[in-house]
Design a protein around this motif. Sequence first.
Motif, PDB file in Angstrom:
ATOM      1  N   ALA A   1      42.755  73.093  56.308  1.00  0.00           N
ATOM      2  CA  ALA A   1      43.485  72.024  56.994  1.00  0.00           C
ATOM      3  C   ALA A   1      43.074  71.908  58.453  1.00  0.00           C
ATOM      4  CB  ALA A   1      44.991  72.259  56.890  1.00  0.00           C
ATOM      5  N   LEU A   2      42.634  73.018  59.056  1.00  0.00           N
ATOM      6  CA  LEU A   2      42.182  72.954  60.446  1.00  0.00           C
ATOM      7  C   LEU A   2      40.927  72.113  60.587  1.00  0.00           C
ATOM      8  CD1 LEU A   2      42.724  76.643  61.602  1.00  0.00           C
ATOM      9  CD2 LEU A   2      44.158  74.667  62.069  1.00  0.00           C
ATOM     10  N   VAL A   3      40.172  71.987  59.499  1.00  0.00           N
ATOM     11  CA  VAL A   3      38.937  71.207  59.514  1.00  0.00           C
ATOM     12  C   VAL A   3      39.162  69.811  58.960  1.00  0.00           C
ATOM     13  CG1 VAL A   3      36.551  71.120  58.689  1.00  0.00           C
ATOM     14  CG2 VAL A   3      37.584  73.323  59.284  1.00  0.00           C
ATOM     15  N   GLN A   4      39.978  69.714  57.900  1.00  0.00           N
ATOM     16  CA  GLN A   4      40.153  68.444  57.205  1.00  0.00           C
ATOM     17  C   GLN A   4      41.477  67.757  57.515  1.00  0.00           C
ATOM     18  OE1 GLN A   4      39.369  68.750  53.007  1.00  0.00           O
ATOM     19  NE2 GLN A   4      37.415  69.789  53.295  1.00  0.00           N
ATOM     20  N   GLY A   5      42.297  68.355  58.374  1.00  0.00           N
ATOM     21  CA  GLY A   5      43.573  67.730  58.713  1.00  0.00           C
ATOM     22  C   GLY A   5      44.665  68.118  57.738  1.00  0.00           C
ATOM     23  N   THR A   6      45.891  67.762  58.086  1.00  0.00           N
ATOM     24  CA  THR A   6      47.036  68.084  57.240  1.00  0.00           C
ATOM     25  C   THR A   6      48.052  66.954  57.320  1.00  0.00           C
ATOM     26  OG1 THR A   6      48.671  69.793  56.714  1.00  0.00           O
ATOM     27  CG2 THR A   6      48.322  69.299  59.041  1.00  0.00           C
ATOM     28  N   SER A   7      49.134  67.105  56.567  1.00  0.00           N
ATOM     29  CA  SER A   7      50.223  66.126  56.580  1.00  0.00           C
ATOM     30  C   SER A   7      51.543  66.872  56.590  1.00  0.00           C
ATOM     31  CB  SER A   7      50.143  65.219  55.346  1.00  0.00           C
ATOM     32  OG  SER A   7      50.395  65.964  54.159  1.00  0.00           O
TER      33      SER A   7
ATOM     34  N   GLY B   1      47.463  63.049  74.735  1.00  0.00           N
ATOM     35  CA  GLY B   1      46.683  64.118  74.121  1.00  0.00           C
ATOM     36  C   GLY B   1      47.189  64.465  72.738  1.00  0.00           C
ATOM     37  N   LEU B   2      48.528  64.527  72.567  1.00  0.00           N
ATOM     38  CA  LEU B   2      49.086  64.789  71.248  1.00  0.00           C
ATOM     39  C   LEU B   2      48.761  63.659  70.284  1.00  0.00           C
ATOM     40  CD1 LEU B   2      52.647  66.296  71.891  1.00  0.00           C
ATOM     41  CD2 LEU B   2      50.502  67.479  71.367  1.00  0.00           C
ATOM     42  N   ILE B   3      48.849  62.431  70.773  1.00  0.00           N
ATOM     43  CA  ILE B   3      48.527  61.276  69.921  1.00  0.00           C
ATOM     44  C   ILE B   3      47.070  61.337  69.479  1.00  0.00           C
ATOM     45  CG2 ILE B   3      48.246  58.766  69.938  1.00  0.00           C
ATOM     46  CD1 ILE B   3      50.744  58.668  71.768  1.00  0.00           C
ATOM     47  N   SER B   4      46.192  61.705  70.399  1.00  0.00           N
ATOM     48  CA  SER B   4      44.774  61.832  70.049  1.00  0.00           C
ATOM     49  C   SER B   4      44.586  62.870  68.949  1.00  0.00           C
ATOM     50  CB  SER B   4      43.957  62.232  71.279  1.00  0.00           C
ATOM     51  OG  SER B   4      43.957  61.216  72.242  1.00  0.00           O
ATOM     52  N   GLY B   5      45.220  64.031  69.117  1.00  0.00           N
ATOM     53  CA  GLY B   5      45.108  65.067  68.101  1.00  0.00           C
ATOM     54  C   GLY B   5      45.700  64.641  66.782  1.00  0.00           C
ATOM     55  N   TYR B   6      46.820  63.903  66.824  1.00  0.00           N
ATOM     56  CA  TYR B   6      47.459  63.442  65.591  1.00  0.00           C
ATOM     57  C   TYR B   6      46.547  62.497  64.818  1.00  0.00           C
ATOM     58  CZ  TYR B   6      50.492  60.743  62.522  1.00  0.00           C
ATOM     59  OH  TYR B   6      51.021  60.107  61.434  1.00  0.00           O
ATOM     60  N   TYR B   7      45.969  61.523  65.505  1.00  0.00           N
ATOM     61  CA  TYR B   7      45.111  60.563  64.809  1.00  0.00           C
ATOM     62  C   TYR B   7      43.795  61.195  64.366  1.00  0.00           C
ATOM     63  CZ  TYR B   7      48.061  56.483  65.414  1.00  0.00           C
ATOM     64  OH  TYR B   7      49.096  55.584  65.313  1.00  0.00           O
ATOM     65  N   ASP B   8      43.277  62.147  65.136  1.00  0.00           N
ATOM     66  CA  ASP B   8      42.104  62.880  64.662  1.00  0.00           C
ATOM     67  C   ASP B   8      42.427  63.620  63.372  1.00  0.00           C
ATOM     68  OD1 ASP B   8      40.077  62.238  66.429  1.00  0.00           O
ATOM     69  OD2 ASP B   8      40.698  63.722  67.907  1.00  0.00           O
ATOM     70  N   ASN B   9      43.615  64.247  63.337  1.00  0.00           N
ATOM     71  CA  ASN B   9      44.056  64.941  62.136  1.00  0.00           C
ATOM     72  C   ASN B   9      44.195  63.981  60.960  1.00  0.00           C
ATOM     73  OD1 ASN B   9      45.591  67.219  60.652  1.00  0.00           O
ATOM     74  ND2 ASN B   9      47.075  65.563  60.683  1.00  0.00           N
ATOM     75  N   GLN B  10      44.817  62.819  61.193  1.00  0.00           N
ATOM     76  CA  GLN B  10      45.001  61.848  60.117  1.00  0.00           C
ATOM     77  C   GLN B  10      43.670  61.304  59.623  1.00  0.00           C
ATOM     78  OE1 GLN B  10      48.144  62.646  59.130  1.00  0.00           O
ATOM     79  NE2 GLN B  10      48.237  60.495  58.567  1.00  0.00           N
ATOM     80  N   ALA B  11      42.732  61.047  60.547  1.00  0.00           N
ATOM     81  CA  ALA B  11      41.429  60.516  60.144  1.00  0.00           C
ATOM     82  C   ALA B  11      40.693  61.507  59.252  1.00  0.00           C
ATOM     83  CB  ALA B  11      40.592  60.187  61.384  1.00  0.00           C
ATOM     84  N   LEU B  12      40.797  62.797  59.580  1.00  0.00           N
ATOM     85  CA  LEU B  12      40.154  63.811  58.753  1.00  0.00           C
ATOM     86  C   LEU B  12      40.856  63.959  57.409  1.00  0.00           C
ATOM     87  CD1 LEU B  12      39.522  66.558  61.456  1.00  0.00           C
ATOM     88  CD2 LEU B  12      37.780  65.218  60.280  1.00  0.00           C
ATOM     89  N   TYR B  13      42.203  64.029  57.444  1.00  0.00           N
ATOM     90  CA  TYR B  13      42.974  64.289  56.217  1.00  0.00           C
ATOM     91  C   TYR B  13      42.850  63.145  55.221  1.00  0.00           C
ATOM     92  CZ  TYR B  13      46.928  65.433  53.213  1.00  0.00           C
ATOM     93  OH  TYR B  13      47.717  65.728  52.130  1.00  0.00           O
TER      94      TYR B  13
END
Length: 682
Positions: free
Chosen positions: A235-241, A515-527
């Motif tokens: 999940a650290l690489v591919q994102g999570t939900s 910064g949190l929003i950036s991390g959230y959308y990066d996570n969603q894009a990967l997941y």
Amino acid sequence: MLAILESIDSGTTGIEPLVALVETLRPRRPGDILRATANVRTLTQLLKGNPAHALSLRDYLFRLLAGRRHASLYSEVGVLSNDGFFTELKRRIAYRILPPAFGDEYLADALDQMLYRQTDYLWIAGVPAADWLALFDTVMTPRPGPNIMLPGLLEAIQTLSYRVSAIGLEPTLTNFHTEMEEFESPFIVQNREVVHYLDGYERMLAGGDVMLDARHLLVMLDQCDGVIAKIRKKALVQGTSIALTYLLVTLSQSIERLRKLLYLVDVSGATPEPPTVDIDAVAADAMPHRPVTVAATRKRAAALALALELIEAHNNKYTVRDLFADNIHLLARNVTENASRTGEHYIAENRRQMAGMFLSSAGAGVIVGVMALIKILFGALRTAPLVEAFLFSMNYSLGFMLIHLLHFTVATKQPAMTASRIAAGLQSPDGKHIDLDSLAELIGKVLRTQVTAVLGNIATALPMAWLIAWCWLQLAGHHLVTKDKALHLLHDIDPIHTPALLYAGVAGVCLFLAGLISGYYDNQALYTRWGQRIGQLRGLSALLGKARTARLGTYLENNLGGLMGNFYFGIMLGTIGTVGALIGLPIDIRHVTFSAANFATALVALDYDVSWQLVVKSVIGFLAIGSVNLLVSFGLALWVALRARRIPFEHGFLLVRALFRQARKAPVDFFIGSKDGSKEKK
């Protein structure tokens, strides 16, 4: 206490005497451990002095236990339900307002009635284990017949095993970790082992000659933990939900509780003790004079530890904070981990990279100078407040997104990214020690990189704004802003007579949220595999071609967080002042680069007819604004990153000493970096 004990006889069946007895043990303040300990010891001495009262209390407790179901207490309290995060959140909020009705069927309801205060677990956990075990030994003397607690424990083990199997088959898990579909799932195999173990236990209780062995079952539980660890790492690489995070937390809690119950019911002596409780410390203090075996003492200590855990979980079972703490730290870990990978690009390792950072931030300063011009023009339109907020927001958002597209750097966007990188550096491989020298070295790199970026922004934003204001005067024949407006611009960055630094702190909060929003959308894009999904759009492929569409998908998957973070950051900067005015709160924003640009614009508009004191105060003002921008956003981002990783950090003084030591040892390299970064690598 004595009156309550005298009121208990062979006909007593209600819960009220037990509630009253617990009330006599409860101190007035939950933190008064001395009083609670004295109360427990007093009750123990009363019962020891009058064995008849102890026998009556024992029989009364056995009647209560025999009349209620136990399994739900062991399998549900302290373990998240299968309902999902939002259903559980809604249930907890509803029960906080109006608690559920109590019944006489379940032991958990008796716990609700006895320990009705949310702080009860504090004084109960504070009383020494030896005192609780002494009270238990005095009351619960052996009596003929089967173990009244055992059926509930065995039923809870079976329930938890089926729950682990069901969660392990959830499509959210199996689709994310497809290896479970290629090989036999350990979540299924552990259930077969539990059924086999419980069948053997039942034959043993019936008098059969059965050798129980839970070691293979424990191996399967270890394999389940291994799968959970693999999913979290993936999940650290591919994102999570939120759904995946909730399932992982529920699985971990269920498996951990299953191990603890297995240890309590095991009779072979081969089951290892649960690692989550310091049984040695409890057992060593648990009445060493009592003639019991070491194994029995350790078993009693484990039972006491589980009881304390259940009481604490019961007192907090409707607490929304604990639900967020159990789930959000994993989701935040993934969000901040994506920000951490982005933060790698904001840390210069050597002077060549420092020069590159300066040029990158200088490019952003040019665009910010133009954005400051556009904001002044929008402000001159005198539109309605909400329309003006929209125009300001679009100016900020599109400008920051353009900066990102051109690979330029806004200095104040760095802290939210680099703080997570520092938090990752705090986590040593063994989880116990921190290499303060390496951490100080990393922080030194971050500090000088951010200072370089701020100077790069200001170095071009200020002359660009001056050039625009001067060209406007030459071409239009009048100044870009009036003298009153120019004085107002200078007044806005006054750090002494205005709340400019407070507004800079508000901007720092916005930077942190971006910064949190950036991390959230990066996570969603990967997941959610944005790149692959965009590449599959037939209409877009027909318009752009397959190759371009695939490149677009890859770009958006890698940059969605940066684009959306900049977009929402612009929205926040453009609307904060209007929202403050609408709701009557004195809030606004001050950003270092725009403050520097406004300073240059004001100088031209005033024909440089300003005192040197005003110039110095204004320069100090926008530099102070930049410092507050950086400190607030960096502090909040580092705090969240540490909480997400659950890293305690208590080495502030030693870290400052390490920083000063490095600065004294190599001052030039500390402030501008080494030539090739070799010293840092060593």
